[in-house]
Design an enzyme around this catalytic site. Structure first.
Site, PDB file in Angstrom:
ATOM      1  N   HIS A   1      -5.001   2.851   4.133  1.00 46.94           N
ATOM      2  CA  HIS A   1      -5.335   2.121   2.912  1.00 46.94           C
ATOM      3  C   HIS A   1      -4.384   2.582   1.799  1.00 46.94           C
ATOM      4  CE1 HIS A   1      -8.701  -0.201   0.762  1.00 46.94           C
ATOM      5  NE2 HIS A   1      -7.726  -0.034  -0.115  1.00 46.94           N
TER       6      HIS A   1
ATOM      7  N   ASN B   1      -4.997  -1.881   5.577  1.00 46.98           N
ATOM      8  CA  ASN B   1      -5.518  -2.632   4.456  1.00 46.98           C
ATOM      9  C   ASN B   1      -4.368  -3.289   3.694  1.00 46.98           C
ATOM     10  OD1 ASN B   1      -7.696  -3.212   2.294  1.00 46.98           O
ATOM     11  ND2 ASN B   1      -6.030  -2.292   1.130  1.00 46.98           N
ATOM     12  N   GLU B   2      -4.454  -4.580   3.521  1.00 49.24           N
ATOM     13  CA  GLU B   2      -3.505  -5.357   2.724  1.00 49.24           C
ATOM     14  C   GLU B   2      -2.048  -4.948   2.977  1.00 49.24           C
ATOM     15  OE1 GLU B   2      -4.714  -5.196  -1.381  1.00 49.24           O
ATOM     16  OE2 GLU B   2      -6.516  -6.385  -1.000  1.00 49.24           O
TER      17      GLU B   2
ATOM     18  N   GLN C   1      -9.138   6.428  -3.738  1.00 48.75           N
ATOM     19  CA  GLN C   1      -9.686   5.909  -4.976  1.00 48.75           C
ATOM     20  C   GLN C   1     -10.994   6.563  -5.395  1.00 48.75           C
ATOM     21  OE1 GLN C   1      -8.841   1.602  -3.500  1.00 48.75           O
ATOM     22  NE2 GLN C   1      -8.852   1.479  -5.712  1.00 48.75           N
TER      23      GLN C   1
END
Length: 442
Positions: free
Chosen positions: A114, A158-159, A20
């Protein structure tokens, strides 16, 4: 805003993800996703915030904020551009970046997975193909061996619930598949992999006598799911089980709950987390719909609640509820690994931060050991499907010029980071405050 006071040991930070913010990498699945035109505003992660070339500049932003910790992720496709071939150059870059944090008295929390993966891993069948998990474990082993002397705190995934739901069940994230059975298969694979990684990270750091207490966990996206109608309440419980509880149980205790398959699971019952990483943003009202393509439910917002720019309900009490629920169940310290709001004009972010922290303070007073808070995110970034169109950052990022400009909420957060409290005097001072510059953020 509501006043609060936290103890001196409480750690404030920010959170980012490599895909990101870094830019420049063409080897990951999200770059391919962008090239296929799947991003709402047609932007691409190939640009993002150009962080790869601006590490020193962005570390200065963290120092200006006065954070004590920072959560970042590593780009797997940079470190292992082809299977089994590891890049010493990429590893040196990450070592230098992390050492810069450590030398600045900013404790790193590093995420291994991620959302993004090397395109070659996807082409090999990704997480669905038996044995592929071992490839990720070998990558993680290489990373921890090379960074474990600088990093004691690790997030394996992550998630994972969002990754599976969006990537394999709904099909709006890479790899873009839509199969509930495959989603369940990948879920079990991620849980089994997390357990192995938990043991591996502890083993490597102990054998090599790396300094610092080893802390390993996941960063789980936890939402409040409420129902209004009788049917809605029933469906909300099912959604909560499949999205929250099934993953929490797996990533914390290694349990594969119904309807997950036990095939390939060889680990013993135990605890495979040193902390509960919680990403909290919003709540949803769940309603039944007679539509199998939507898995017989839809998520709606509460018309009585204020909304973010993305239309998400602003519901600070939810952070207290999820912390209380899962601490009572697992009795582990809690890190708020993400909490933030898309708010371009920065009118709601100051209240958002303050009010969530006030509920964290309430939880701590009740004996719930919440030890860290990571605001998402440091600067506006490439926000997955939304591209460059959302604004979660404490700093505005001009994606064309790459200029970072602090929003007024950055100054408030900087004061909170340093003082570990929010007083009436600080609130009054903030009300009289306008836009600032990096040099005067403190």
């Amino acid at each position: 805003m509501v006043t609060f006071k936290l103890n001196d040991e409480f750690m404030f930070g920010t959170a980012t993800a490599s895909t990101q913010i870094e830019g420049g990498d063409t080897g990951n699945t999200w770059y391919k996703w962008c090239e296929e035109g799947r991003i709402k505003d047609s932007s691409s992660c190939i640009t993002a915030c150009d962080h790869w070339n601006r590490v020193e500049e962005d570390t200065e932003l963290l120092k200006d904020l006065g954070v004590q910790t920072h959560r970042m992720s590593l780009e797997w496709s940079r470190i292992e551009p082809s299977r089994g071939q590891f890049s010493e150059e990429a590893m040196k870059h990450y070592r230098d970046e992390i050492k810069l944090l450590v030398d600045s008295n900013i404790k790193p929390l590093v995420t291994l997975h991620h959302f993004s993966e090397p395109i070659w891993f996807h082409d090999m069948g990704g997480w669905k193909k038996p044995g592929n998990a071992d490839i990720f474990i070998e990558y993680a082993k290489y990373v921890v061996e090379n960074l474990g002397d600088l990093v004691s705190d690790w997030v394996t995934f992550n998630e994972p619930n969002v990754y599976v739901d969006f990537g394999y069940v709904i099909g709006i994230f890479p790899p873009g598949e839509r199969s509930l059975s495959d989603g369940l298969k990948v879920t079990a694979e991620l849980i089994n992999t997390h357990v192995k990684l938990y043991n591996l990270i502890h083993k490597i750091r102990k054998q090599r006598e790396f300094k610092g207490k080893t802390m390993v966990g996941t960063a789980m996206h936890l939402r409040i799911f409420d129902g209004i109608s009788t049917t809605g309440k029933m469906i909300a419980k099912v959604v909560d089980y499949l999205f929250n509880e099934m993953f929490m149980e797996g990533m914390t205790l290694g349990r594969l709950m119904f309807p997950l398959s036990q095939k390939g699971s060889t680990h013993k019952k135990g605890r495979y987390a040193d902390f509960l990483g919680i990403n909290y943003y919003t709540r949803n009202i769940v309603e039944f719909v007679f539509d199998p393509s939507l898995y017989f439910h839809e998520l709606v917002c509460d018309k009585d609640l204020t909304k973010s720019d993305l239309g998400w309900d602003i519901y600070p009490e939810g952070i207290y509820k999820v912390c209380k629920k899962y601490y009572e169940k697992y009795k582990l310290p809690i890190y708020i690994t993400e909490n933030g709001i898309s708010d371009k004009n920065d009118n709601k972010r100051p209240d958002f931060i303050a009010n969530h922290l006030s509920y964290i303070s309430k939880a701590i007073k009740e004996g719930i050991p919440i030890e860290r808070y990571y605001y998402w995110t440091l600067m506006d970034n490439f926000e997955w499907l939304e591209g460059e169109s959302t604004n979660f950052g404490l700093y505005d990022c001009n994606f064309r010029t790459q200029e970072r400009t602090p929003r007024k909420s950055a100054r408030l957060y900087a004061q909170i980071c340093r003082r570990k409290e929010l007083t009436e005097e600080m609130i009054e001072d903030f009300k009289n405050y306008g836009r600032t510059t990096i040099k005067t953020i403190r």
